[in-house]
Motif scaffolding. Structure first.
Motif, PDB file in Angstrom:
ATOM      1  N   LEU A 151      -9.652   3.421   5.359  1.00 42.06           N
ATOM      2  CA  LEU A 151      -8.514   4.160   5.920  1.00 42.06           C
ATOM      3  C   LEU A 151      -7.518   3.225   6.610  1.00 42.06           C
ATOM      4  O   LEU A 151      -6.307   3.442   6.541  1.00 42.06           O
ATOM      5  CB  LEU A 151      -9.023   5.214   6.910  1.00 42.06           C
ATOM      6  CG  LEU A 151      -9.791   6.386   6.305  1.00 42.06           C
ATOM      7  CD1 LEU A 151     -10.302   7.301   7.420  1.00 42.06           C
ATOM      8  CD2 LEU A 151      -8.901   7.187   5.354  1.00 42.06           C
ATOM      9  N   THR A 152      -8.034   2.185   7.272  1.00 44.30           N
ATOM     10  CA  THR A 152      -7.128   1.218   7.912  1.00 44.30           C
ATOM     11  C   THR A 152      -6.274   0.509   6.873  1.00 44.30           C
ATOM     12  O   THR A 152      -5.062   0.316   7.050  1.00 44.30           O
ATOM     13  CB  THR A 152      -7.944   0.202   8.727  1.00 44.30           C
ATOM     14  OG1 THR A 152      -8.728   0.882   9.710  1.00 44.30           O
ATOM     15  CG2 THR A 152      -7.024  -0.795   9.420  1.00 44.30           C
ATOM     16  N   GLY A 153      -6.910   0.106   5.769  1.00 45.10           N
ATOM     17  CA  GLY A 153      -6.140  -0.539   4.702  1.00 45.10           C
ATOM     18  C   GLY A 153      -5.104   0.390   4.107  1.00 45.10           C
ATOM     19  O   GLY A 153      -3.937   0.000   3.885  1.00 45.10           O
ATOM     20  N   LEU A 154      -5.516   1.641   3.844  1.00 43.43           N
ATOM     21  CA  LEU A 154      -4.555   2.609   3.300  1.00 43.43           C
ATOM     22  C   LEU A 154      -3.420   2.876   4.283  1.00 43.43           C
ATOM     23  O   LEU A 154      -2.258   3.034   3.886  1.00 43.43           O
ATOM     24  CB  LEU A 154      -5.285   3.910   2.953  1.00 43.43           C
ATOM     25  CG  LEU A 154      -6.257   3.852   1.770  1.00 43.43           C
ATOM     26  CD1 LEU A 154      -6.966   5.193   1.607  1.00 43.43           C
ATOM     27  CD2 LEU A 154      -5.526   3.469   0.494  1.00 43.43           C
ATOM     28  N   ALA A 155      -3.747   2.951   5.589  1.00 42.39           N
ATOM     29  CA  ALA A 155      -2.708   3.182   6.592  1.00 42.39           C
ATOM     30  C   ALA A 155      -1.723   2.025   6.631  1.00 42.39           C
ATOM     31  O   ALA A 155      -0.502   2.221   6.728  1.00 42.39           O
ATOM     32  CB  ALA A 155      -3.345   3.379   7.969  1.00 42.39           C
ATOM     33  N   GLY A 156      -2.260   0.774   6.538  1.00 42.28           N
ATOM     34  CA  GLY A 156      -1.363  -0.381   6.524  1.00 42.28           C
ATOM     35  C   GLY A 156      -0.440  -0.357   5.324  1.00 42.28           C
ATOM     36  O   GLY A 156       0.770  -0.598   5.437  1.00 42.28           O
ATOM     37  N   VAL A 157      -1.009  -0.055   4.134  1.00 43.43           N
ATOM     38  CA  VAL A 157      -0.172   0.042   2.936  1.00 43.43           C
ATOM     39  C   VAL A 157       0.849   1.158   3.076  1.00 43.43           C
ATOM     40  O   VAL A 157       2.020   1.023   2.696  1.00 43.43           O
ATOM     41  CB  VAL A 157      -1.059   0.263   1.694  1.00 43.43           C
ATOM     42  CG1 VAL A 157      -0.191   0.525   0.460  1.00 43.43           C
ATOM     43  CG2 VAL A 157      -1.949  -0.950   1.459  1.00 43.43           C
ATOM     44  N   GLY A 158       0.401   2.298   3.665  1.00 43.07           N
ATOM     45  CA  GLY A 158       1.332   3.415   3.848  1.00 43.07           C
ATOM     46  C   GLY A 158       2.465   3.076   4.789  1.00 43.07           C
ATOM     47  O   GLY A 158       3.623   3.443   4.549  1.00 43.07           O
ATOM     48  N   VAL A 159       2.147   2.339   5.874  1.00 41.78           N
ATOM     49  CA  VAL A 159       3.199   1.969   6.822  1.00 41.78           C
ATOM     50  C   VAL A 159       4.189   1.017   6.170  1.00 41.78           C
ATOM     51  O   VAL A 159       5.417   1.156   6.324  1.00 41.78           O
ATOM     52  CB  VAL A 159       2.579   1.345   8.085  1.00 41.78           C
ATOM     53  CG1 VAL A 159       3.655   0.740   8.977  1.00 41.78           C
ATOM     54  CG2 VAL A 159       1.795   2.398   8.853  1.00 41.78           C
ATOM     55  N   LEU A 160       3.676   0.022   5.423  1.00 38.12           N
ATOM     56  CA  LEU A 160       4.575  -0.902   4.745  1.00 38.12           C
ATOM     57  C   LEU A 160       5.440  -0.165   3.719  1.00 38.12           C
ATOM     58  O   LEU A 160       6.651  -0.413   3.611  1.00 38.12           O
ATOM     59  CB  LEU A 160       3.765  -2.006   4.061  1.00 38.12           C
ATOM     60  CG  LEU A 160       3.030  -2.981   4.995  1.00 38.12           C
ATOM     61  CD1 LEU A 160       2.218  -3.977   4.184  1.00 38.12           C
ATOM     62  CD2 LEU A 160       4.036  -3.711   5.886  1.00 38.12           C
ATOM     63  N   GLY A 161       4.806   0.738   2.971  1.00 42.20           N
ATOM     64  CA  GLY A 161       5.578   1.529   2.012  1.00 42.20           C
ATOM     65  C   GLY A 161       6.602   2.405   2.697  1.00 42.20           C
ATOM     66  O   GLY A 161       7.735   2.559   2.216  1.00 42.20           O
ATOM     67  N   ALA A 162       6.214   2.983   3.843  1.00 38.66           N
ATOM     68  CA  ALA A 162       7.151   3.829   4.575  1.00 38.66           C
ATOM     69  C   ALA A 162       8.327   3.016   5.112  1.00 38.66           C
ATOM     70  O   ALA A 162       9.472   3.471   5.112  1.00 38.66           O
ATOM     71  CB  ALA A 162       6.432   4.523   5.730  1.00 38.66           C
ATOM     72  N   GLY A 163       8.016   1.783   5.583  1.00 44.99           N
ATOM     73  CA  GLY A 163       9.109   0.934   6.058  1.00 44.99           C
ATOM     74  C   GLY A 163      10.085   0.608   4.944  1.00 44.99           C
ATOM     75  O   GLY A 163      11.310   0.666   5.127  1.00 44.99           O
ATOM     76  N   ALA A 164       9.540   0.264   3.757  1.00 43.37           N
ATOM     77  CA  ALA A 164      10.420  -0.034   2.626  1.00 43.37           C
ATOM     78  C   ALA A 164      11.196   1.203   2.197  1.00 43.37           C
ATOM     79  O   ALA A 164      12.405   1.139   1.929  1.00 43.37           O
ATOM     80  CB  ALA A 164       9.584  -0.570   1.458  1.00 43.37           C
ATOM     81  N   ALA A 165      10.483   2.349   2.139  1.00 39.88           N
ATOM     82  CA  ALA A 165      11.179   3.590   1.776  1.00 39.88           C
ATOM     83  C   ALA A 165      12.222   3.959   2.816  1.00 39.88           C
ATOM     84  O   ALA A 165      13.318   4.420   2.476  1.00 39.88           O
ATOM     85  CB  ALA A 165      10.158   4.722   1.612  1.00 39.88           C
ATOM     86  N   GLY A 166      11.875   3.770   4.100  1.00 38.75           N
ATOM     87  CA  GLY A 166      12.857   4.076   5.152  1.00 38.75           C
ATOM     88  C   GLY A 166      14.087   3.208   5.048  1.00 38.75           C
ATOM     89  O   GLY A 166      15.218   3.676   5.238  1.00 38.75           O
ATOM     90  N   LEU A 167      13.896   1.928   4.738  1.00 37.22           N
ATOM     91  CA  LEU A 167      15.050   1.038   4.580  1.00 37.22           C
ATOM     92  C   LEU A 167      15.896   1.465   3.392  1.00 37.22           C
ATOM     93  O   LEU A 167      17.128   1.469   3.455  1.00 37.22           O
ATOM     94  CB  LEU A 167      14.551  -0.394   4.408  1.00 37.22           C
ATOM     95  CG  LEU A 167      15.620  -1.498   4.405  1.00 37.22           C
ATOM     96  CD1 LEU A 167      16.395  -1.482   5.703  1.00 37.22           C
ATOM     97  CD2 LEU A 167      14.979  -2.856   4.180  1.00 37.22           C
ATOM     98  N   TRP A 168      15.218   1.862   2.283  1.00 43.85           N
ATOM     99  CA  TRP A 168      15.970   2.314   1.115  1.00 43.85           C
ATOM    100  C   TRP A 168      16.722   3.610   1.411  1.00 43.85           C
ATOM    101  O   TRP A 168      17.885   3.770   1.033  1.00 43.85           O
ATOM    102  CB  TRP A 168      15.011   2.519  -0.057  1.00 43.85           C
ATOM    103  CG  TRP A 168      15.699   3.024  -1.291  1.00 43.85           C
ATOM    104  CD1 TRP A 168      16.385   2.307  -2.218  1.00 43.85           C
ATOM    105  CD2 TRP A 168      15.778   4.401  -1.714  1.00 43.85           C
ATOM    106  NE1 TRP A 168      16.892   3.126  -3.184  1.00 43.85           N
ATOM    107  CE2 TRP A 168      16.543   4.416  -2.906  1.00 43.85           C
ATOM    108  CE3 TRP A 168      15.294   5.591  -1.197  1.00 43.85           C
ATOM    109  CZ2 TRP A 168      16.809   5.585  -3.582  1.00 43.85           C
ATOM    110  CZ3 TRP A 168      15.560   6.761  -1.877  1.00 43.85           C
ATOM    111  CH2 TRP A 168      16.306   6.760  -3.063  1.00 43.85           C
TER     112      TRP A 168
END
Length: 464
Positions: free
Chosen positions: A165-182
Motif C-alpha cells: 500500500l505504501t508503494g501504491l500510495a507513492g505511485v499514486g501521489v507522483l501520478g497525482a502530482g503529474a496529473a495536477g500539473l497537467w
C-alpha cells in the motif's frame, strides 16, 4: 509556510494542492484498507482458535506433564496447548511452547469469565493469539485450557500489505502530482491567454484584442467580460476622440471670428486710424457675442466631460412645474417677440435642480430658436409629462435619430447660433433622473419635445 505557499505561481499551487489532496485520499484509503484487512485476519484467527479445541488426550498429557518431567517443547507454529492452574502456573502439552498467563486467563479459572480471546507472548517473547476456556474431560474433571497460535502469520501478511500500500500510495501521489500539473496547465491556458491579452493591451494600448470564448464556464465568462471591457474602452476612446475633434471644430469658428475682430481693434489702436463709431460698436458687440458663445460652449463641454456616474450635485425632491416656470422666465428674455402658452400642473421629481433647470432651458431655447417671428411656444405639464411644442419648420424624419448626438446639427440650422450640445445635455440629465426624452413632429407643423420623469403630483412627507 503559508506565506511561502502564496508566493508560488498559481500553476504550482494548483498542482501542489491536487497532489496533497490525492495523497491524503490515498493515505486514508490505504490506512482503512490495512485496518479492515487486519480486522478480517483477526476475525479468521479467532474463529480458527475457537474451532481448534484441545482433545481429551492433549489435556491429560498436559496434566501428566505437570506431575512428571517437563513436557517436550516444540517450535510448532500451528497451535500451542496448556492448562492454566488457579495459582497462575501452567501445564504445557507436549510439543507446545509455554505462553504467559494473563489476568483474563485467571478470570476464566475462577469462573468470572466464560472464555477469553487476547494477545500474549510466549516465554521466548513471540506474540501469540490466545483462546482460554473451560473444558471437561471424560472422568468428570474440568480444566481451564489455553489454545494459542502465533501472530506471525498475521503480522507477516500485514507487513507485506503495508509495504504494498505504501508503494501504491507513492505511485499514486507522483501520478497525482503529474496529473495536477497537467490539469493546471490545461485549465490555466485560457487564463494565460487572458494575461497575454491584458499585457498586450497595457503595452500597446490596442483595444481591438479579443479572446476566443468557448463554453459557459467561469473562464468563458471571464473572457466574455474582458472582451466587453475592451469593447467599452474602445468605444469610450472613440467617443472621446470624436468629442475632441468636434470640440476643436466648433471652437475654431468663434475663435477665428474673435481673433479677426480683436486684430482689427488692435490695428486701429496701433496705426492711429480710428474705426467709425458704428463699426467699432458692431465689432465690440461681435466680440461680446463670440465670447458668450465660447463661454457657453466651454460650459457644455465641461458638463459632457463628466462621467455619467458623477453628478454635479445631490438629488433632491423638486417641483418640476416650479423649475419649468423658472426656465420659462429665462426663455422669454431670449424670445421677446414670442408668445408662451403655459399649462403646468404640480409634479414633484427627484433630480439635481441646477442640471434639470439647464436641461429645460436648452429645450425651451431650441423651441425659441426655431419659432417664426411672433410665433407661439406651447408648454404643458400633465401627469409627469412635459411637452414643449413650437410652430417652426420641424425636423425631417431622417434627422430625428441624430438630434441627441453630440455636436450634431441639422444642415438647415448650421447658420443659427449654437454648438449642437444642448440636446445631448438634455438627454443625459433626463436619463440620470430616470426619465425619457424624445422629439417628434407636431400635428400641423413644428416640433414637439416630450420629457417624462417619474414622480408624484404631491411632495413626499416632510417636504414643503
Amino acid at each position: 509556510m503559508v506565506r511561502r505557499f502564496r508566493t508560488l505561481p498559481l500553476r504550482s499551487r494548483l498542482a501542489l494542492l491536487v497532489a496533497t489532496a490525492v495523497a491524503i485520499a490515498v493515505a486514508a484509503v490505504a490506512v482503512v484498507s490495512w485496518l479492515l484487512t487486519r480486522g478480517q485476519l483477526y476475525d479468521e484467527l479467532n474463529t480458527s482458535l475457537k474451532n481448534s479445541r484441545a482433545s481429551d488426550l492433549q489435556v491429560k498429557q498436559a496434566v501428566a506433564g505437570c506431575a512428571g518431567p517437563p513436557a517436550v517443547q516444540s517450535t510448532s507454529e500451528f497451535a500451542y496447548t496448556q492448562i492454566v492452574l488457579p495459582d497462575g502456573s501452567r501445564c504445557v502439552a507436549p510439543y507446545s511452547i509455554p505462553v504467559k498467563v494473563k489476568p483474563s486467563d485467571l478470570g476464566v479459572v475462577n469462573g468470572s469469565l466464560e472464555s477469553t480471546l487476547h494477545n500474549s507472548v510466549t516465554d521466548r517473547g513471540a506474540p501469540v493469539r490466545v483462546h482460554t476456556y473451560r473444558m471437561g474431560v471424560g472422568d468428570g474433571q474440568e480444566f481451564t485450557v489455553s489454545v494459542s497460535r502465533p501472530l506471525d502469520e498475521i503480522t507477516t501478511a500485514l507487513d507485506r500489505l503495508a509495504l504494498l500500500l505504501t508503494g501504491l500510495a507513492g505511485v499514486g501521489v507522483l501520478g497525482a502530482g503529474a496529473a495536477g500539473l497537467w490539469v493546471a496547465r490545461a485549465g490555466l491556458k485560457p487564463v494565460d491567454q487572458l494575461t497575454e491579452a491584458v499585457e498586450h493591451v497595457a503595452r500597446t494600448e490596442d483595444l481591438t484584442v479579443r479572446i476566443p470564448m468557448e463554453g459557459e464556464d467561469e473562464i468563458a465568462r471571464l473572457s466574455r467580460s474582458f472582451n466587453s471591457m475592451t469593447a467599452a474602452l474602445a468605444s469610450s476612446r472613440d467617443r472621446q476622440a470624436r468629442l475632441i475633434a468636434d470640440a476643436g471644430h466648433e471652437l475654431r469658428t468663434p475663435l477665428t471670428s474673435l481673433r479677426t475682430n480683436v486684430e482689427l481693434l488692435a490695428r486701429s489702436e496701433r496705426t492711429g486710424r480710428a474705426i467709425p463709431p458704428d463699426d467699432r460698436r458692431a465689432l465690440l458687440e461681435s466680440v461680446q457675442a463670440q465670447t458668450a458663445e465660447l463661454a457657453s460652449l466651454i460650459g457644455d463641454l465641461q458638463e459632457l466631460s463628466r462621467p455619467d456616474a458623477v453628478r454635479s450635485g445631490p438629488l433632491t425632491v423638486v417641483g418640476l412645474h416650479e423649475i419649468t416656470t423658472t426656465a420659462l422666465s429665462r426663455a422669454r428674455l431670449r424670445g421677446p417677440g414670442l408668445t408662451f402658452s403655459t399649462d403646468l400642473s404640480p409634479w414633484f421629481v427627484r433630480a439635481e435642480p441646477a442640471s434639470l433647470e439647464r436641461a429645460l432651458v436648452n429645450v425651451l431655447d431650441n423651441a425659441v430658436k426655431f419659432s417664426p417671428p411672433g410665433g407661439t411656444v406651447e408648454v404643458r405639464l400633465r401627469g409627469g409629462t412635459l411637452t414643449v411644442r413650437d410652430h417652426g419648420p420641424g425636423i425631417p424624419a431622417d434627422e430625428l435619430p441624430h438630434v441627441f448626438e453630440r455636436f450634431w446639427r441639422s444642415p438647415s440650422a448650421r447658420a443659427l447660433p449654437g454648438s449642437g450640445l444642448g440636446l445631448s445635455i438634455v438627454a443625459r440629465t433626463i436619463h440620470q433622473a430616470g426619465g425619457e426624452v424624445r422629439l417628434e413632429p407636431a400635428t400641423g407643423g413644428g416640433t414637439r419635445a416630450l420629457i417624462q420623469l417619474p414622480g408624484a403630483p404631491v411632495p413626499p412627507p416632510g417636504k414643503p
